[in-house]
Design a protein around this motif. Structure first.
Motif, mmCIF file in Angstrom:
data_model
loop_
_atom_site.group_PDB
_atom_site.id
_atom_site.type_symbol
_atom_site.label_atom_id
_atom_site.label_comp_id
_atom_site.label_asym_id
_atom_site.label_seq_id
_atom_site.Cartn_x
_atom_site.Cartn_y
_atom_site.Cartn_z
ATOM 1 N N TYR A 80 -5.696 -50.229 49.902
ATOM 2 C CA TYR A 80 -5.896 -49.053 49.055
ATOM 3 C C TYR A 80 -5.050 -49.309 47.817
ATOM 4 C CZ TYR A 80 -6.112 -44.159 47.564
ATOM 5 O OH TYR A 80 -6.341 -43.006 46.859
ATOM 6 N N VAL A 81 -5.688 -49.415 46.672
ATOM 7 C CA VAL A 81 -4.982 -49.730 45.435
ATOM 8 C C VAL A 81 -5.047 -48.525 44.504
ATOM 9 C CG1 VAL A 81 -4.833 -51.300 43.464
ATOM 10 C CG2 VAL A 81 -5.506 -52.178 45.704
ATOM 11 N N CYS A 119 -0.090 -50.225 42.329
ATOM 12 C CA CYS A 119 0.451 -50.406 43.682
ATOM 13 C C CYS A 119 -0.685 -50.556 44.676
ATOM 14 C CB CYS A 119 1.287 -49.183 44.085
ATOM 15 S SG CYS A 119 2.552 -48.712 42.914
ATOM 16 N N ARG A 120 -0.329 -51.020 45.861
ATOM 17 C CA ARG A 120 -1.330 -51.073 46.931
ATOM 18 C C ARG A 120 -0.691 -50.802 48.278
ATOM 19 N NH1 ARG A 120 -3.283 -56.990 49.043
ATOM 20 N NH2 ARG A 120 -1.220 -57.756 49.559
ATOM 21 N N VAL A 121 -1.537 -50.287 49.155
ATOM 22 C CA VAL A 121 -1.184 -50.086 50.556
ATOM 23 C C VAL A 121 -2.062 -51.058 51.339
ATOM 24 C CG1 VAL A 121 -1.132 -48.481 52.495
ATOM 25 C CG2 VAL A 121 -0.668 -47.659 50.161
ATOM 26 N N VAL A 177 -0.556 -48.955 58.863
ATOM 27 C CA VAL A 177 -0.125 -49.452 57.557
ATOM 28 C C VAL A 177 0.859 -50.591 57.758
ATOM 29 C CG1 VAL A 177 1.052 -48.869 55.400
ATOM 30 C CG2 VAL A 177 -0.548 -47.237 56.422
ATOM 31 N N LYS A 178 0.611 -51.694 57.061
ATOM 32 C CA LYS A 178 1.470 -52.872 57.155
ATOM 33 C C LYS A 178 2.522 -52.893 56.051
ATOM 34 C CE LYS A 178 -1.812 -55.977 59.357
ATOM 35 N NZ LYS A 178 -2.418 -57.317 59.281
ATOM 36 N N LYS A 179 2.121 -52.479 54.836
ATOM 37 C CA LYS A 179 3.091 -52.437 53.748
ATOM 38 C C LYS A 179 2.541 -51.660 52.562
ATOM 39 C CE LYS A 179 1.958 -57.011 51.834
ATOM 40 N NZ LYS A 179 2.531 -58.297 51.435
ATOM 41 N N LEU A 207 -4.319 -42.421 39.743
ATOM 42 C CA LEU A 207 -5.649 -42.985 39.537
ATOM 43 C C LEU A 207 -5.976 -43.938 40.680
ATOM 44 C CD1 LEU A 207 -5.175 -43.912 35.769
ATOM 45 C CD2 LEU A 207 -6.144 -41.813 36.695
ATOM 46 N N THR A 208 -7.132 -43.746 41.298
ATOM 47 C CA THR A 208 -7.545 -44.641 42.379
ATOM 48 C C THR A 208 -8.225 -45.868 41.776
ATOM 49 O OG1 THR A 208 -9.619 -43.432 42.616
ATOM 50 C CG2 THR A 208 -7.835 -42.798 44.077
#
Length: 143
Positions: free
Chosen positions: A57-58, A135-137, A107-109, A38-39
């Motif tokens: 981006y979560v 989660c998140r990017v 991407v950092k993490k 799920l976005t």
């Protein structure tokens, strides 16, 4: 590929290892032994620069599993399965094995937004429970 396609592909291998397959995208599948992606949001600006920004981006992973009211360990198995996905996210971050958002992004993490899976809902009639992992990017994107 869009960030949504990249993220779906990124998690699919681990989900397949844990339960078999990712069953739905942006749909909370209520079938036992299913996993939904799920976005929450994409491209949310965390910090703005002159010609770039830190963005996030979560997403949520929703694991639907059989539920038990007995003293067996079925509920613990579901919780542990969800925890394994969270552990995998942490491992990917440590290894810097990130999703590829393209040439304009770095991407950092990638991280969990909680310290354990949440029990999101219980369907007493069908004896299923849904466990949610958020989660998140975090990434840097040039304009």
């Amino acid at each position: 590929m869009t960030k949504h396609e990249v993220m779906k592909a990124y998690v699919e291998e681990k989900v397949a290892e844990l339960v078999g397959s990712l069953t739905s995208f942006n749909f909370a599948n209520d079938s036992p032994d299913s996993v939904s992606f799920l976005t929450n949001y994409s491209g949310k600006i965390v910090k703005k620069f002159l010609r770039a920004a830190d963005k996030e981006y979560v997403f949520s992973i929703l694991l639907t599993w059989h539920y038990s009211t007995e003293t067996d360990d079925l509920n613990m198995q579901a919780m542990n399965l969800a925890q394994q996905f969270m552990d995998w996210i942490e491992e990917q971050n440590k290894k810097r094995n990130f999703p590829d958002f393209g040439k304009k992004c770095q991407v950092k993490k990638i991280e969990n937004l909680q310290n354990m899976p949440n029990l999101a809902t219980v369907d007493w009639e069908n004896m299923t429970a849904q466990y949610m992992i958020q989660c998140r990017v975090l990434y840097f994107e040039k304009e």
